[in-house]
Motif scaffolding. Structure first.
Motif, PDB file in Angstrom:
ATOM      1  N   VAL A  88      12.781  12.018  -6.344  1.00 13.60           N
ATOM      2  CA  VAL A  88      13.814  11.109  -5.842  1.00 13.60           C
ATOM      3  C   VAL A  88      13.360  10.471  -4.528  1.00 13.60           C
ATOM      4  CG1 VAL A  88      16.156  10.977  -4.921  1.00 13.60           C
ATOM      5  CG2 VAL A  88      15.705  12.280  -7.007  1.00 13.60           C
ATOM      6  N   GLY A  89      12.775  11.257  -3.653  1.00 13.19           N
ATOM      7  CA  GLY A  89      12.293  10.736  -2.371  1.00 13.19           C
ATOM      8  C   GLY A  89      11.214   9.685  -2.551  1.00 13.19           C
ATOM      9  N   TRP A  90      10.240   9.967  -3.413  1.00 15.79           N
ATOM     10  CA  TRP A  90       9.162   9.009  -3.647  1.00 15.79           C
ATOM     11  C   TRP A  90       9.665   7.756  -4.359  1.00 15.79           C
ATOM     12  CZ3 TRP A  90       5.280   8.903  -0.688  1.00 15.79           C
ATOM     13  CH2 TRP A  90       4.734  10.069  -0.165  1.00 15.79           C
ATOM     14  N   LYS A  91      10.648   7.903  -5.238  1.00 16.09           N
ATOM     15  CA  LYS A  91      11.241   6.721  -5.881  1.00 16.09           C
ATOM     16  C   LYS A  91      11.888   5.821  -4.834  1.00 16.09           C
ATOM     17  CE  LYS A  91      12.202   8.279 -10.573  1.00 16.09           C
ATOM     18  NZ  LYS A  91      13.221   8.605 -11.579  1.00 16.09           N
ATOM     19  N   ASP A 141      10.685  20.142  -8.223  1.00 13.16           N
ATOM     20  CA  ASP A 141      10.126  18.988  -7.525  1.00 13.16           C
ATOM     21  C   ASP A 141      11.000  17.741  -7.637  1.00 13.16           C
ATOM     22  OD1 ASP A 141       7.862  20.377  -6.674  1.00 13.16           O
ATOM     23  OD2 ASP A 141       6.762  19.910  -8.511  1.00 13.16           O
ATOM     24  N   MET A 142      12.203  17.881  -8.193  1.00 12.51           N
ATOM     25  CA  MET A 142      13.065  16.711  -8.385  1.00 12.51           C
ATOM     26  C   MET A 142      13.409  16.017  -7.079  1.00 12.51           C
ATOM     27  SD  MET A 142      13.316  15.846 -11.404  1.00 12.51           S
ATOM     28  CE  MET A 142      14.530  14.575 -11.187  1.00 12.51           C
ATOM     29  N   HIS A 143      13.612  16.783  -6.010  1.00 10.96           N
ATOM     30  CA  HIS A 143      13.908  16.130  -4.723  1.00 10.96           C
ATOM     31  C   HIS A 143      12.710  15.313  -4.246  1.00 10.96           C
ATOM     32  CE1 HIS A 143      11.882  19.821  -3.413  1.00 10.96           C
ATOM     33  NE2 HIS A 143      11.632  19.205  -2.274  1.00 10.96           N
ATOM     34  N   GLU A 144      11.510  15.758  -4.554  1.00 12.91           N
ATOM     35  CA  GLU A 144      10.313  14.989  -4.215  1.00 12.91           C
ATOM     36  C   GLU A 144      10.266  13.692  -5.015  1.00 12.91           C
ATOM     37  OE1 GLU A 144       7.908  15.571  -2.010  1.00 12.91           O
ATOM     38  OE2 GLU A 144       8.497  17.574  -1.379  1.00 12.91           O
ATOM     39  N   SER A 185       0.836  -1.210   0.000  1.00 10.76           N
ATOM     40  CA  SER A 185       0.000   0.000   0.000  1.00 10.76           C
ATOM     41  C   SER A 185       0.865   1.252   0.000  1.00 10.76           C
ATOM     42  CB  SER A 185      -0.924   0.012   1.224  1.00 10.76           C
ATOM     43  OG  SER A 185      -1.831  -1.051   1.167  1.00 10.76           O
ATOM     44  N   LEU A 186       1.920   1.253   0.800  1.00 11.20           N
ATOM     45  CA  LEU A 186       2.837   2.389   0.831  1.00 11.20           C
ATOM     46  C   LEU A 186       3.509   2.570  -0.525  1.00 11.20           C
ATOM     47  CD1 LEU A 186       4.368   4.641   2.297  1.00 11.20           C
ATOM     48  CD2 LEU A 186       5.981   2.889   3.096  1.00 11.20           C
ATOM     49  N   ALA A 187       3.909   1.482  -1.154  1.00 13.58           N
ATOM     50  CA  ALA A 187       4.522   1.559  -2.486  1.00 13.58           C
ATOM     51  C   ALA A 187       3.526   2.131  -3.495  1.00 13.58           C
ATOM     52  CB  ALA A 187       5.012   0.183  -2.929  1.00 13.58           C
ATOM     53  N   GLY A 188       2.255   1.793  -3.340  1.00 15.22           N
ATOM     54  CA  GLY A 188       1.224   2.329  -4.218  1.00 15.22           C
ATOM     55  C   GLY A 188       1.054   3.831  -4.057  1.00 15.22           C
ATOM     56  N   VAL A 189       1.111   4.305  -2.825  1.00 12.51           N
ATOM     57  CA  VAL A 189       1.048   5.747  -2.571  1.00 12.51           C
ATOM     58  C   VAL A 189       2.248   6.436  -3.214  1.00 12.51           C
ATOM     59  CG1 VAL A 189       1.197   7.524  -0.770  1.00 12.51           C
ATOM     60  CG2 VAL A 189      -0.317   5.561  -0.464  1.00 12.51           C
ATOM     61  N   ALA A 190       3.421   5.853  -3.047  1.00 15.07           N
ATOM     62  CA  ALA A 190       4.633   6.427  -3.640  1.00 15.07           C
ATOM     63  C   ALA A 190       4.517   6.466  -5.158  1.00 15.07           C
ATOM     64  CB  ALA A 190       5.864   5.622  -3.214  1.00 15.07           C
ATOM     65  N   GLU A 191       3.970   5.415  -5.736  1.00 11.96           N
ATOM     66  CA  GLU A 191       3.809   5.388  -7.191  1.00 11.96           C
ATOM     67  C   GLU A 191       2.837   6.475  -7.653  1.00 11.96           C
ATOM     68  OE1 GLU A 191       2.832   2.141 -10.687  1.00 11.96           O
ATOM     69  OE2 GLU A 191       2.999   1.483  -8.618  1.00 11.96           O
ATOM     70  N   THR A 192       1.758   6.676  -6.906  1.00 12.45           N
ATOM     71  CA  THR A 192       0.802   7.745  -7.225  1.00 12.45           C
ATOM     72  C   THR A 192       1.478   9.097  -7.180  1.00 12.45           C
ATOM     73  OG1 THR A 192      -1.034   6.436  -6.362  1.00 12.45           O
ATOM     74  CG2 THR A 192      -1.373   8.824  -6.507  1.00 12.45           C
ATOM     75  N   MET A 193       2.309   9.315  -6.170  1.00 12.47           N
ATOM     76  CA  MET A 193       3.018  10.592  -6.050  1.00 12.47           C
ATOM     77  C   MET A 193       4.023  10.771  -7.188  1.00 12.47           C
ATOM     78  SD  MET A 193       1.500  12.000  -3.615  1.00 12.47           S
ATOM     79  CE  MET A 193       2.507  13.443  -3.360  1.00 12.47           C
ATOM     80  N   LEU A 194       4.669   9.689  -7.599  1.00  7.59           N
ATOM     81  CA  LEU A 194       5.600   9.774  -8.726  1.00  7.59           C
ATOM     82  C   LEU A 194       4.879  10.193 -10.008  1.00  7.59           C
ATOM     83  CD1 LEU A 194       7.837   6.653  -8.099  1.00  7.59           C
ATOM     84  CD2 LEU A 194       8.594   9.035  -8.155  1.00  7.59           C
ATOM     85  N   VAL A 195       3.712   9.627 -10.230  1.00  7.97           N
ATOM     86  CA  VAL A 195       2.923   9.997 -11.409  1.00  7.97           C
ATOM     87  C   VAL A 195       2.540  11.469 -11.330  1.00  7.97           C
ATOM     88  CG1 VAL A 195       0.713   9.628 -12.594  1.00  7.97           C
ATOM     89  CG2 VAL A 195       2.088   7.664 -11.849  1.00  7.97           C
ATOM     90  N   SER A 251       5.637  13.536 -12.042  1.00  5.25           N
ATOM     91  CA  SER A 251       6.109  13.414 -13.424  1.00  5.25           C
ATOM     92  C   SER A 251       5.180  14.151 -14.383  1.00  5.25           C
ATOM     93  CB  SER A 251       6.257  11.959 -13.828  1.00  5.25           C
ATOM     94  OG  SER A 251       5.000  11.325 -13.877  1.00  5.25           O
ATOM     95  N   ASN A 252       3.901  14.238 -14.038  1.00 11.80           N
ATOM     96  CA  ASN A 252       2.964  14.983 -14.876  1.00 11.80           C
ATOM     97  C   ASN A 252       3.191  16.486 -14.781  1.00 11.80           C
ATOM     98  OD1 ASN A 252       1.740  12.672 -15.810  1.00 11.80           O
ATOM     99  ND2 ASN A 252       0.092  12.724 -14.315  1.00 11.80           N
ATOM    100  N   GLN A 253       3.705  16.956 -13.656  1.00 12.34           N
ATOM    101  CA  GLN A 253       3.937  18.386 -13.474  1.00 12.34           C
ATOM    102  C   GLN A 253       5.190  18.860 -14.192  1.00 12.34           C
ATOM    103  OE1 GLN A 253       3.960  19.083  -9.264  1.00 12.34           O
ATOM    104  NE2 GLN A 253       1.746  18.923  -9.079  1.00 12.34           N
TER     105      GLN A 253
END
Length: 120
Positions: free
Chosen positions: A98-101, A93-96, A73-83, A86-88
């Motif tokens: 990298v953190g979510w990755k 936001d690069m540090h964000e 579930s946590l990995a899913g949240v991180a993946e949502t944040m990455l999307v 990446s859309n923005q």
């Protein structure tokens, strides 16, 4: 991949059988401190030793799966944040990103380790 109803039913049956054995041994045991162990009759010492080394693999596997599911579930949240980031396409936001990755990778890896029975 979600387990089938039959797989879940088999897990529950295994847990119930193990916990029944735990309850049986537990009901025969006397709770004492280490200081009083040597004063116990040999039969009681045997029960205490049995409790100390008891293995309950189905229960441990069940708990590992529960923990791994939470990490998924946590990995899913991180993946949502990455999307989202990446859309923005905003360089600030690069540090964000990298953190979510890192969160996604670590959560996914740990979930896989739990499922394989690796403890750290």
């Amino acid at each position: 991949m979600k387990p089938t109803y039959e797989e879940l039913e088999a897990r529950c049956a295994a847990l119930a059988a193990e916990l029944s054995a735990v309850e049986e041994i537990h009901n025969e045991a006397v709770f004492i401190t280490d200081d009083h162990y040597e004063q116990c009759p040999p039969e009681v010492q045997k029960i205490i030793r049995s409790l100390a080394v008891m293995q309950i693999p189905a229960y441990q596997a069940f708990l590992a799966e529960v923990r791994a599911s939470e990490l998924d579930s946590l990995a899913g949240v991180a993946e949502t944040m990455l999307v989202k980031f990446s859309n923005q396409r905003c360089s600030s936001d690069m540090h964000e990103v990298v953190g979510w990755k890192m969160v996604h990778q670590q959560a996914s890896n740990r979930a896989a380790q739990l499922r394989k029975g690796v403890q750290s």
